[in-house]
Design a protein around this motif. Structure first.
Motif, PDB file in Angstrom:
ATOM      1  N   GLU A   1       0.826  -1.057   0.033  1.00 24.88           N
ATOM      2  CA  GLU A   1       0.015   0.179  -0.025  1.00 24.88           C
ATOM      3  C   GLU A   1       0.934   1.342  -0.013  1.00 24.88           C
ATOM      4  O   GLU A   1       0.428   2.203  -0.792  1.00 24.88           O
TER       5      GLU A   1
ATOM      6  N   ASP B   1       3.814   1.645  -1.075  1.00 27.48           N
ATOM      7  CA  ASP B   1       4.516   1.488  -2.399  1.00 27.48           C
ATOM      8  C   ASP B   1       3.722   1.720  -3.708  1.00 27.48           C
ATOM      9  O   ASP B   1       4.475   2.157  -4.937  1.00 27.48           O
ATOM     10  N   GLY B   2       2.610   1.853  -3.329  1.00 28.70           N
ATOM     11  CA  GLY B   2       1.549   2.101  -4.368  1.00 28.70           C
ATOM     12  C   GLY B   2       1.345   0.881  -5.258  1.00 28.70           C
ATOM     13  O   GLY B   2       0.908   0.912  -6.441  1.00 28.70           O
ATOM     14  N   THR B   3       1.714  -0.289  -4.941  1.00 27.68           N
ATOM     15  CA  THR B   3       1.395  -1.737  -5.520  1.00 27.68           C
ATOM     16  C   THR B   3       0.148  -2.399  -5.202  1.00 27.68           C
ATOM     17  O   THR B   3       0.011  -3.546  -5.775  1.00 27.68           O
TER      18      THR B   3
END
Length: 371
Positions: free
Chosen positions: A227, A229-231
């Motif tokens: 979350e 890391d934006g992944t």
């Protein structure tokens, strides 16, 4: 088809089934043939222009045997095929010969049919169509109706056993935490992107038992990292895109056979695990299997497999047994089973037969009932 129209080979086949205390009809045999389940008899020339007669193949007897055992009044033939598939390769009820395999194309069609009509799959599809709070509220309401109709989870066998043996204790049904978390997980997969946190997703996955043997805190940390890391959306997207029905439509015989073997291992261990709570006389072999089930976090999954393995619900069991994580865990259970099998239903130093063991079990149940 009347008795007079029944071929000599079918008459012989019906006699074999009758000798095994199985009842069916010549008309039912013909329906199975038209569906591609029962082979047609070979023909043998009588010579000198006398035509030919049908000849009964011993394999046909075994197929008719398992079809009769797996059929029922009003039961869909596809459910019969699934039940037959789950028995195939194991010793027959009347013969030492393995139960023959059904035609694979019919098995795959039956699996797809069963998954499409599964309430769980319907809820997943409903979650994928959810676009707003109203859709999500309807999903939870439908899921609650499903939970109300479905059997609740079993308590831990050790606590069940204690409660049965101690008449002063009340047997309280365990909470439906795992089932409700599975519903939460389904709902989370249906929510719009950006509205699902790593913590909530990890909690739903862990409590639902979807990934047994995985440490909840480790999983939560991994999802929270994703979350940050934006992944996380990539993880959720992969989960949202998985279509078990489409996967079933392209399954190979080898992959489905492996899932069946995993289901059988889970089902056997789940049966041993559950029967301990129902006063099965205990042995070191059973203790080793229960300990491994607990270590791997497979209690609920194994009991589910034991309950569903010979019903149409086996489709859902086969579906989750296709996951590599279950394959790996079943391998660990198989090692324990192989080591302990001789002592699972036998006390150390005793030469009890299966009949003796069953007699002890029934006596324990009677004693508990009298108390």
């Amino acid at each position: 088809m009347t008795r007079d129209d029944t071929s000599p080979a079918d008459q012989e086949l019906l006699r074999h089934l009758h000798d095994r205390d199985l009842a069916t009809s010549a008309a039912q045999l013909e329906r199975w043939r038209r569906a591609g389940l029962l082979p047609r008899h070979a023909r043998k020339a009588l010579g000198r222009g006398r035509g030919s007669s049908s000849v009964l193949d011993p394999r046909t007897v075994e197929i008719a045997d398992v079809l009769t055992r797996c059929s029922g009044q009003g039961k869909d033939l596809r459910a019969t095929v699934l039940a037959w598939y789950m028995r195939a390769g194991t010793p027959g009820a009347h013969s030492r010969q393995p139960v023959p395999e059904p035609p694979f194309e019919l098995v795959r069609d039956a699996l797809v049919w069963a998954l499409r009509r599964s309430p769980v799959q319907r809820l997943i599809e409903q979650a994928r169509r959810a676009r707003d709070d109203t859709d999500t509220d309807v999903l939870y309401a439908d899921a609650e109706k499903y939970l109300a109709r479905s059997p609740g989870p079993f308590g831990h066998p050790a606590r069940m056993r204690e409660a049965i043996l101690d008449s002063s204790q009340d047997i309280q049904p365990p909470p439906r935490g795992g089932q409700r978390s599975m519903v939460n997980l389904i709902a989370l997969l249906g929510l719009p992107q950006g509205e699902v946190s790593g913590e909530s997703f990890a909690q739903a996955v862990t409590v639902s038992g979807l990934l047994p043997g995985v440490d909840g805190s480790t999983l939560a940390a991994a999802f929270e990292q994703a979350e940050g890391d934006g992944t996380l959306e990539h993880v959720l997207h992969a989960a949202r895109q998985r279509d078990v029905v489409a996967e079933a439509e392209t399954l190979s015989p080898e992959r489905l056979a492996r899932a069946r073997e995993v289901a059988r291992v889970l089902g056997f261990c789940g049966g041993v695990y559950l029967m301990h709570g129902l006063l099965l006389p205990d042995t070191p072999g059973q203790q080793a299997i229960r300990a491994k089930v607990d270590e791997l976090g497979l209690g609920e999954a194994s009991i589910t497999a034991a309950q569903c393995i010979n019903r149409v619900d086996a489709a859902n069991v086969l579906s989750f047994c296709l996951e590599p994580s279950f394959d790996h865990l079943a391998g660990q259970l198989t090692e324990v089973m192989t080591e302990q099998m001789a002592g699972v239903f036998r006390r150390p130093g005793e030469l009890d037969s299966a009949e003796d063991f069953m007699t002890q079990w029934l006596a324990a149940i009677r004693d508990a009932a009298e108390r």
